[in-house]
Design a protein around this motif. Structure first.
Motif, PDB file in Angstrom:
ATOM      1  N   SER A  91       0.824  -1.201   0.000  1.00 58.61           N
ATOM      2  CA  SER A  91       0.000   0.000   0.000  1.00 58.61           C
ATOM      3  C   SER A  91       0.866   1.262   0.000  1.00 58.61           C
ATOM      4  O   SER A  91       1.988   1.257   0.496  1.00 58.61           O
ATOM      5  CB  SER A  91      -0.903   0.016   1.232  1.00 58.61           C
ATOM      6  N   HIS A  92       0.297   2.331  -0.549  1.00 60.91           N
ATOM      7  CA  HIS A  92       0.881   3.661  -0.427  1.00 60.91           C
ATOM      8  C   HIS A  92       0.182   4.442   0.677  1.00 60.91           C
ATOM      9  O   HIS A  92       0.529   5.577   0.955  1.00 60.91           O
ATOM     10  CB  HIS A  92       0.759   4.428  -1.751  1.00 60.91           C
ATOM     11  N   ASP A  93      -0.819   3.839   1.305  1.00 61.99           N
ATOM     12  CA  ASP A  93      -1.598   4.474   2.362  1.00 61.99           C
ATOM     13  C   ASP A  93      -0.902   4.205   3.698  1.00 61.99           C
ATOM     14  O   ASP A  93      -1.081   3.157   4.311  1.00 61.99           O
ATOM     15  CB  ASP A  93      -3.023   3.916   2.357  1.00 61.99           C
ATOM     16  N   MET A  94      -0.114   5.165   4.145  1.00 64.15           N
ATOM     17  CA  MET A  94       0.684   4.965   5.358  1.00 64.15           C
ATOM     18  C   MET A  94      -0.186   4.859   6.605  1.00 64.15           C
ATOM     19  O   MET A  94       0.182   4.203   7.567  1.00 64.15           O
ATOM     20  CB  MET A  94       1.698   6.105   5.525  1.00 64.15           C
ATOM     21  N   ARG A  95      -1.370   5.455   6.601  1.00 63.50           N
ATOM     22  CA  ARG A  95      -2.296   5.324   7.731  1.00 63.50           C
ATOM     23  C   ARG A  95      -2.760   3.870   7.844  1.00 63.50           C
ATOM     24  O   ARG A  95      -2.831   3.302   8.931  1.00 63.50           O
ATOM     25  CB  ARG A  95      -3.482   6.262   7.564  1.00 63.50           C
ATOM     26  N   LEU A  96      -3.042   3.251   6.712  1.00 64.82           N
ATOM     27  CA  LEU A  96      -3.443   1.845   6.683  1.00 64.82           C
ATOM     28  C   LEU A  96      -2.297   0.957   7.181  1.00 64.82           C
ATOM     29  O   LEU A  96      -2.505   0.034   7.959  1.00 64.82           O
ATOM     30  CB  LEU A  96      -3.847   1.452   5.260  1.00 64.82           C
ATOM     31  N   VAL A  97      -1.103   1.248   6.739  1.00 68.01           N
ATOM     32  CA  VAL A  97       0.080   0.501   7.184  1.00 68.01           C
ATOM     33  C   VAL A  97       0.240   0.641   8.698  1.00 68.01           C
ATOM     34  O   VAL A  97       0.473  -0.339   9.397  1.00 68.01           O
ATOM     35  CB  VAL A  97       1.345   0.986   6.442  1.00 68.01           C
ATOM     36  N   ALA A  98       0.094   1.864   9.204  1.00 64.72           N
ATOM     37  CA  ALA A  98       0.234   2.101  10.646  1.00 64.72           C
ATOM     38  C   ALA A  98      -0.796   1.312  11.443  1.00 64.72           C
ATOM     39  O   ALA A  98      -0.505   0.799  12.515  1.00 64.72           O
ATOM     40  CB  ALA A  98       0.094   3.592  10.940  1.00 64.72           C
ATOM     41  N   GLU A  99      -1.997   1.212  10.906  1.00 68.09           N
ATOM     42  CA  GLU A  99      -3.078   0.548  11.620  1.00 68.09           C
ATOM     43  C   GLU A  99      -2.962  -0.971  11.608  1.00 68.09           C
ATOM     44  O   GLU A  99      -3.279  -1.634  12.587  1.00 68.09           O
ATOM     45  CB  GLU A  99      -4.419   0.956  11.006  1.00 68.09           C
ATOM     46  N   TRP A 100      -2.484  -1.556  10.505  1.00 66.19           N
ATOM     47  CA  TRP A 100      -2.556  -3.010  10.349  1.00 66.19           C
ATOM     48  C   TRP A 100      -1.229  -3.760  10.339  1.00 66.19           C
ATOM     49  O   TRP A 100      -1.187  -4.933  10.679  1.00 66.19           O
ATOM     50  CB  TRP A 100      -3.321  -3.350   9.070  1.00 66.19           C
ATOM     51  N   ALA A 101      -0.164  -3.123   9.930  1.00 62.68           N
ATOM     52  CA  ALA A 101       1.099  -3.859   9.750  1.00 62.68           C
ATOM     53  C   ALA A 101       1.956  -3.842  11.017  1.00 62.68           C
ATOM     54  O   ALA A 101       2.112  -2.806  11.649  1.00 62.68           O
ATOM     55  CB  ALA A 101       1.883  -3.260   8.587  1.00 62.68           C
ATOM     56  N   ARG A 102       2.492  -4.983  11.357  1.00 64.13           N
ATOM     57  CA  ARG A 102       3.428  -5.067  12.485  1.00 64.13           C
ATOM     58  C   ARG A 102       4.847  -4.791  12.012  1.00 64.13           C
ATOM     59  O   ARG A 102       5.627  -4.168  12.708  1.00 64.13           O
ATOM     60  CB  ARG A 102       3.372  -6.441  13.134  1.00 64.13           C
TER      61      ARG A 102
END
Length: 92
Positions: free
Chosen positions: A11-22
């Motif tokens: 993803s390019h959506d860093m908010r999504l990465v922050a929320e879901w990725a460890r």
């Protein structure tokens, strides 16, 4: 992921990465610029700039407050809020 399966999120959506990725890999033109926990990567200003990516707003706010003693590394709004309240208490 809870069932023991690996989930790959691109993803390019860093908010999504922050929320879901460890864990996170930051790539640019096929080159790994940063690797580590999502917090480590999303707080790495230099690597994000090199990849022409913008960190989530929460990270930008934490970085702006760092000069006042705000701890760095929070990606969760409630954790950030607790750290901010602690910072305010210590300023009294």
């Amino acid at each position: 992921n809870a069932a023991g399966n690996t989930v790959l999120l691109i993803s390019h959506d860093m908010r999504l990465v922050a929320e879901w990725a460890r864990r996170c890999l930051l790539l640019s033109n096929g080159v790994i610029l940063a690797e580590g926990t999502s917090s480590q990567v999303l707080y790495d200003r230099e690597a994000l700039q090199q990849a022409d990516m913008r960190p989530p707003s929460l990270v930008l706010l934490a970085q702006a407050l760092a000069q006042f003693g705000m701890p760095q590394g929070h990606l969760d709004v409630s954790e950030f809020g607790r750290a901010y309240l602690d910072l305010l208490e210590n300023c009294k």
